[in-house]
Structures are given as C-alpha cells and as structure tokens.
Design a protein around this motif. Sequence first.
Motif, PDB file in Angstrom:
ATOM      1  N   LYS A   1       8.528   0.013   8.320  1.00 13.83           N
ATOM      2  CA  LYS A   1       8.421   1.198   7.465  1.00 13.83           C
ATOM      3  C   LYS A   1       8.828   0.825   6.048  1.00 13.83           C
ATOM      4  O   LYS A   1       9.825   0.151   5.828  1.00 13.83           O
ATOM      5  CB  LYS A   1       9.308   2.311   8.013  1.00 13.83           C
ATOM      6  CG  LYS A   1       9.097   3.666   7.347  1.00 13.83           C
ATOM      7  CD  LYS A   1       9.839   4.774   8.085  1.00 13.83           C
ATOM      8  CE  LYS A   1       9.142   5.139   9.371  1.00 13.83           C
ATOM      9  NZ  LYS A   1       9.730   6.353   9.985  1.00 13.83           N
ATOM     10  N   ARG A   2       8.027   1.285   5.086  1.00 12.38           N
ATOM     11  CA  ARG A   2       8.250   0.944   3.680  1.00 12.38           C
ATOM     12  C   ARG A   2       8.897   2.125   2.953  1.00 12.38           C
ATOM     13  O   ARG A   2       8.444   3.264   3.082  1.00 12.38           O
ATOM     14  CB  ARG A   2       6.923   0.565   3.020  1.00 12.38           C
ATOM     15  CG  ARG A   2       6.361  -0.749   3.542  1.00 12.38           C
ATOM     16  CD  ARG A   2       4.947  -0.997   3.071  1.00 12.38           C
ATOM     17  NE  ARG A   2       4.817  -1.060   1.622  1.00 12.38           N
ATOM     18  CZ  ARG A   2       5.135  -2.117   0.874  1.00 12.38           C
ATOM     19  NH1 ARG A   2       5.617  -3.216   1.449  1.00 12.38           N
ATOM     20  NH2 ARG A   2       4.970  -2.111  -0.431  1.00 12.38           N
ATOM     21  N   PHE A   3       9.933   1.815   2.152  1.00 13.01           N
ATOM     22  CA  PHE A   3      10.704   2.836   1.450  1.00 13.01           C
ATOM     23  C   PHE A   3      10.640   2.603  -0.057  1.00 13.01           C
ATOM     24  O   PHE A   3      10.705   1.455  -0.516  1.00 13.01           O
ATOM     25  CB  PHE A   3      12.170   2.796   1.884  1.00 13.01           C
ATOM     26  CG  PHE A   3      12.403   3.150   3.318  1.00 13.01           C
ATOM     27  CD1 PHE A   3      12.791   4.428   3.671  1.00 13.01           C
ATOM     28  CD2 PHE A   3      12.241   2.201   4.331  1.00 13.01           C
ATOM     29  CE1 PHE A   3      13.025   4.756   5.007  1.00 13.01           C
ATOM     30  CE2 PHE A   3      12.467   2.514   5.658  1.00 13.01           C
ATOM     31  CZ  PHE A   3      12.853   3.801   5.993  1.00 13.01           C
ATOM     32  N   ALA A   4      10.534   3.688  -0.817  1.00 14.28           N
ATOM     33  CA  ALA A   4      10.665   3.640  -2.274  1.00 14.28           C
ATOM     34  C   ALA A   4      11.851   4.503  -2.673  1.00 14.28           C
ATOM     35  O   ALA A   4      12.015   5.616  -2.160  1.00 14.28           O
ATOM     36  CB  ALA A   4       9.394   4.143  -2.950  1.00 14.28           C
TER      37      ALA A   4
ATOM     38  N   SER B   1      12.661  -2.133   8.355  1.00  8.32           N
ATOM     39  CA  SER B   1      12.614  -1.404   7.087  1.00  8.32           C
ATOM     40  C   SER B   1      12.414  -2.369   5.932  1.00  8.32           C
ATOM     41  O   SER B   1      12.976  -3.465   5.917  1.00  8.32           O
ATOM     42  CB  SER B   1      13.919  -0.625   6.876  1.00  8.32           C
ATOM     43  OG  SER B   1      14.191   0.221   7.975  1.00  8.32           O
ATOM     44  N   GLU B   2      11.625  -1.937   4.937  1.00  6.94           N
ATOM     45  CA  GLU B   2      11.345  -2.767   3.778  1.00  6.94           C
ATOM     46  C   GLU B   2      11.442  -1.937   2.506  1.00  6.94           C
ATOM     47  O   GLU B   2      10.885  -0.840   2.432  1.00  6.94           O
ATOM     48  CB  GLU B   2       9.950  -3.372   3.883  1.00  6.94           C
ATOM     49  CG  GLU B   2       9.580  -4.266   2.715  1.00  6.94           C
ATOM     50  CD  GLU B   2       8.172  -4.819   2.839  1.00  6.94           C
ATOM     51  OE1 GLU B   2       7.768  -5.598   1.948  1.00  6.94           O
ATOM     52  OE2 GLU B   2       7.468  -4.471   3.815  1.00  6.94           O
ATOM     53  N   LEU B   3      12.158  -2.440   1.514  1.00 10.48           N
ATOM     54  CA  LEU B   3      12.233  -1.779   0.217  1.00 10.48           C
ATOM     55  C   LEU B   3      10.980  -2.127  -0.573  1.00 10.48           C
ATOM     56  O   LEU B   3      10.755  -3.286  -0.925  1.00 10.48           O
ATOM     57  CB  LEU B   3      13.491  -2.220  -0.535  1.00 10.48           C
ATOM     58  CG  LEU B   3      13.700  -1.590  -1.912  1.00 10.48           C
ATOM     59  CD1 LEU B   3      13.847  -0.072  -1.797  1.00 10.48           C
ATOM     60  CD2 LEU B   3      14.931  -2.187  -2.600  1.00 10.48           C
ATOM     61  N   ALA B   4      10.162  -1.125  -0.868  1.00 12.11           N
ATOM     62  CA  ALA B   4       8.872  -1.353  -1.518  1.00 12.11           C
ATOM     63  C   ALA B   4       8.929  -1.172  -3.023  1.00 12.11           C
ATOM     64  O   ALA B   4       8.177  -1.827  -3.763  1.00 12.11           O
ATOM     65  CB  ALA B   4       7.821  -0.417  -0.929  1.00 12.11           C
ATOM     66  N   ALA B   5       9.802  -0.265  -3.518  1.00 12.56           N
ATOM     67  CA  ALA B   5       9.791   0.033  -4.953  1.00 12.56           C
ATOM     68  C   ALA B   5      11.086   0.699  -5.376  1.00 12.56           C
ATOM     69  O   ALA B   5      11.774   1.341  -4.575  1.00 12.56           O
ATOM     70  CB  ALA B   5       8.606   0.940  -5.293  1.00 12.56           C
TER      71      ALA B   5
ATOM     72  N   MET C   1       9.002  -4.082  -6.816  1.00 16.14           N
ATOM     73  CA  MET C   1       8.382  -3.492  -8.000  1.00 16.14           C
ATOM     74  C   MET C   1       9.281  -2.425  -8.623  1.00 16.14           C
ATOM     75  O   MET C   1       9.974  -1.691  -7.924  1.00 16.14           O
ATOM     76  CB  MET C   1       7.031  -2.891  -7.638  1.00 16.14           C
ATOM     77  CG  MET C   1       6.019  -3.910  -7.121  1.00 16.14           C
ATOM     78  SD  MET C   1       5.449  -5.001  -8.439  1.00 16.14           S
ATOM     79  CE  MET C   1       4.405  -3.879  -9.369  1.00 16.14           C
ATOM     80  N   GLU C   2       9.236  -2.336  -9.963  1.00 16.01           N
ATOM     81  CA  GLU C   2      10.052  -1.379 -10.722  1.00 16.01           C
ATOM     82  C   GLU C   2       9.140  -0.407 -11.467  1.00 16.01           C
ATOM     83  O   GLU C   2       8.121  -0.809 -12.029  1.00 16.01           O
ATOM     84  CB  GLU C   2      10.937  -2.122 -11.727  1.00 16.01           C
ATOM     85  CG  GLU C   2      11.837  -3.164 -11.095  1.00 16.01           C
ATOM     86  CD  GLU C   2      12.494  -4.066 -12.134  1.00 16.01           C
ATOM     87  OE1 GLU C   2      12.252  -3.841 -13.343  1.00 16.01           O
ATOM     88  OE2 GLU C   2      13.214  -5.008 -11.752  1.00 16.01           O
ATOM     89  N   TYR C   3       9.552   0.874 -11.493  1.00 17.53           N
ATOM     90  CA  TYR C   3       8.725   1.896 -12.137  1.00 17.53           C
ATOM     91  C   TYR C   3       9.598   2.860 -12.929  1.00 17.53           C
ATOM     92  O   TYR C   3      10.714   3.198 -12.519  1.00 17.53           O
ATOM     93  CB  TYR C   3       7.931   2.684 -11.088  1.00 17.53           C
ATOM     94  CG  TYR C   3       6.912   1.836 -10.366  1.00 17.53           C
ATOM     95  CD1 TYR C   3       5.615   1.706 -10.844  1.00 17.53           C
ATOM     96  CD2 TYR C   3       7.274   1.146  -9.202  1.00 17.53           C
ATOM     97  CE1 TYR C   3       4.692   0.902 -10.181  1.00 17.53           C
ATOM     98  CE2 TYR C   3       6.360   0.343  -8.538  1.00 17.53           C
ATOM     99  CZ  TYR C   3       5.071   0.227  -9.036  1.00 17.53           C
ATOM    100  OH  TYR C   3       4.160  -0.559  -8.384  1.00 17.53           O
ATOM    101  N   ASN C   4       9.049   3.317 -14.058  1.00 20.64           N
ATOM    102  CA  ASN C   4       9.696   4.349 -14.862  1.00 20.64           C
ATOM    103  C   ASN C   4       9.551   5.696 -14.173  1.00 20.64           C
ATOM    104  O   ASN C   4       8.657   5.885 -13.337  1.00 20.64           O
ATOM    105  CB  ASN C   4       9.064   4.389 -16.254  1.00 20.64           C
ATOM    106  CG  ASN C   4       9.755   5.372 -17.174  1.00 20.64           C
ATOM    107  OD1 ASN C   4       9.386   6.548 -17.246  1.00 20.64           O
ATOM    108  ND2 ASN C   4      10.768   4.911 -17.881  1.00 20.64           N
TER     109      ASN C   4
ATOM    110  N   PHE D   1       0.591   4.619  -5.418  1.00 19.44           N
ATOM    111  CA  PHE D   1      -0.720   3.965  -5.302  1.00 19.44           C
ATOM    112  C   PHE D   1      -0.576   2.456  -5.118  1.00 19.44           C
ATOM    113  O   PHE D   1      -1.257   1.857  -4.288  1.00 19.44           O
ATOM    114  CB  PHE D   1      -1.566   4.269  -6.536  1.00 19.44           C
ATOM    115  CG  PHE D   1      -2.905   3.592  -6.536  1.00 19.44           C
ATOM    116  CD1 PHE D   1      -3.952   4.087  -5.774  1.00 19.44           C
ATOM    117  CD2 PHE D   1      -3.119   2.447  -7.299  1.00 19.44           C
ATOM    118  CE1 PHE D   1      -5.190   3.455  -5.763  1.00 19.44           C
ATOM    119  CE2 PHE D   1      -4.355   1.804  -7.299  1.00 19.44           C
ATOM    120  CZ  PHE D   1      -5.388   2.313  -6.524  1.00 19.44           C
ATOM    121  N   GLU D   2       0.340   1.847  -5.865  1.00 22.04           N
ATOM    122  CA  GLU D   2       0.449   0.386  -5.855  1.00 22.04           C
ATOM    123  C   GLU D   2       1.270  -0.155  -4.688  1.00 22.04           C
ATOM    124  O   GLU D   2       0.981  -1.246  -4.170  1.00 22.04           O
ATOM    125  CB  GLU D   2       1.045  -0.104  -7.176  1.00 22.04           C
ATOM    126  CG  GLU D   2       0.119   0.099  -8.370  1.00 22.04           C
ATOM    127  CD  GLU D   2       0.699  -0.461  -9.662  1.00 22.04           C
ATOM    128  OE1 GLU D   2      -0.042  -0.514 -10.650  1.00 22.04           O
ATOM    129  OE2 GLU D   2       1.896  -0.829  -9.677  1.00 22.04           O
TER     130      GLU D   2
END
Length: 431
Positions: free
Chosen positions: A2-5, A29-33, A56-59, A68-69
């Motif tokens: 399972k992917r987590f942001a 578990s995986e940290l996605a963003a 990945m890092e996002y504002n 999306f990414e």
Amino acid sequence: MKRFAVCGVSKRAMEMFIKPMVETFSASSELAALLDNDPKRFSVCKEQFPTIQNVMEYNESEFQKMVFETKPDVIIVTGRDDTHVDYIVKALEHNLDVITEKPMATTAADCKRIIEAEAKSKGTVTVTFNYRYSPYHTKIKELLLEGKIGRVTSIDLNWYIDTFHGSSYFMRWNRMRELSGGLSIHKSSHHFDLVNWWLDQKPVEVFAYGSLNYYGQESEHNPQKEDGRYCVSCNVKSNCAYYMRWNSRSGALNVKDDHIDSNSKSKEAYSSYRPDRCIFDSEIEIEDTYTASVKYNKGALLSYSINFSLPYEGYRLAINGTKGRIETTEYHAPSRVPFPVPEQTIDYYPLFGAKETISVVKREGGHGGGDPVLQEDLFLGEDPSRSYRILSGSEDGAYAVAAGEAVWRSVKENRPISVETLLHSQSVKNS
C-alpha cells in the motif's frame, strides 16, 4: 504493498506515521510522496530517515499533480489543523482513503464538508484518536461492555495540563482559533472522543463556561506589556515564571515543539514558524480554562473541565452507573510532577459490595502505549481478535469537533449549544 502520501510534514507525521512505515511496516507499506508548503521540512524529514531520499516532494498547491504522478492509495493528513479539511476532501474526490490526525477539522461546518465528500467517495476517513488505545482506556471500555457498572448515568472528567505543556500551545499557532479551532477543539476533542467511545453515545447539547486566566496580555504573570517577544531573545524572561520554571538563567531554551525534531542536525527554524512566541501577546484570545456539561442521546451526562496551567499534568475520571462506579487518576509525564506519584490503577466500586482495584499491564510507546497498537491497526488492518470497535471514523471525528465547538460557542454566547445544529447532519457515514 500500500502506497501512502503525507500532507503536512510535521514532527507528528515523522514520528507517528513515517517512522513506523519505513522501519516496522515496510513489507506492506511504502511512502510515495511528501507534500508541504516549506521545503525545509522535506530536508529535515529525509535527514532523519535516509532511506526515503528518493521520495517525491510537492508544494501544497500540487495535490492533484502528486496524486497523478505517485498514485498513492492512502493520504495521511498531519499538517496544521486548519489545513486538514481541504486535503481530506481532495483525497476523497480522488476516491482515496484518508488517515488524519485529530482534530479531523477545526469547525463542525468543515466536518460536514468531509462527511458529504465521503458519502460520494469510494474512500473512507480514519481519525487517529490514539487515547482510545491506552491500555487503561481499553480496560475501562471492556469493564463498561461487561456491564460492571450497569447503565452509565454520569461521568466526571477533569483534565490537567501543566505549565510546560500548557504554555507551549500559546507559543505556537495553536493559540489562534482560526488555525486550531481553539483548545476546546485542538486538545479537548481527544477527551470528548474518548467519552463518546466509552459510552457509545452521541453528545447532543453542551453548556460551558470558560475564560483566559493565565496567558495573554492581561495575565498577572506577564512581566511586561509588550507584543512581539520571543523566548530565545526576550530581555525580561528572567522575570517570566513560566520560562524560569523550565529553564535556567544560562538561556537554554526548553520549549515543547510538535513540529521540528530537536535532535536534528538542521538547527534553522522552519519558514515562518516560531515555537517560542510570547505567551503574553495581546493577540491571544482563546480560553485556557473550561468547565462544561454535556448531555448525551441515551441519557448519560458528562461534567468536564480542563485547565492549561497547573503544577502537574494528568486527569481524574469517575464513571457512575446503575450498578456501580469506576475511578482512576493518571499523573502524566512523571518527570515533570514535583512530588511522588502513585501507580495508576482502576478502582471498581459495585453499588452494593466491596471495592476492587484493577492493575493494568502497561505497554511501551507514545500516548500511554497506545500509539504502537494504533499503528498496527493502521498499517496491518484492525486486529480481528478484538471484540469491540476502536478505530475511529468520520462520524467520531465530527462529533468530537462539534462538542469542542459547542464548548467555546457556549462560552461566547452564554447559552446551551445543540451539537446536531452545529453539524446540520442528515446522515453521517461511519468508516
């Protein structure tokens, strides 16, 4: 897998969610963003957990791009309280599950937005009320389910926050109602949820009194009426009883900070964030003392109080029923209590019989050993051997916030406040 942001890279995010995700539950578990408005938080987080360097890092404005990414399955919401609602609603619009730190939102109106969004979504909301998971609190739940005291008639709950912990809320953004909902929401929602869960009842009406007694410009402890001071550079801190209670004259700053790890090699402050603002600033208007009476939909009554400036920290609880009474007292953070404290036990008094003292097997971990068990439910799924529901959903989050809002509104308006009127909820989805 399972992917987590994670939306809001706070210290809470790192300790409660990211650390167990990468260290304990990495097989599933995986940290996605990571998403935040301050790039410095990304560097602090990745410094603490080197294995996530490529995450990945996002504002904060790039939520849709992040989804999306990176294609997460679950959004974890751990930013400032007032940011919760937008991230939760956006996640639900993308049919994603949500795990959010308490409070779910800062107003009942925003809770309604979440409930409506969840009703239209394939995603569900989980609120991390970790107080439920303390072994003392689960034992009390079990005693009530066993019918040890019969039908609950009333609860007395008095919560005490010491001068170290209590003053920390007034040093940070929590002191602004528009950002935190005030302490009857930011802090007391924990307590209202605990009572709601023990009772398996909903609060329907609240009447409360409250005031600002210790903090703000008019405090009798204010050494000088002047706005804009910071503890680290204040020229009157030696005359500040709150500062001197927990610091030496040498100037070693010792403030509770829920956002930046004091052990980090990166010593610079986060952008536009100070954890040492003066607790006597004139902009402080939220209350630091409350007493409230709460009526529940199945007849139970709650007498609740909380004070954010006391010599020690903990709570006293009594639950009365048609067949008996349960009592317990907790002294939190014993290292800060200026006297010896007894081991916490639970006392059971049958209505017509002898007292029984119950000792509880303690666990390691934050929030009285509750955090590790909550983390297991979050990352492995709820424990199938447990005979009662414990993981919180959107309904739980909404009623805890609405009860807290009813408290401060009752203080301001000097009248009873209907919880249902605040929520305006025709139907509430419970995850």
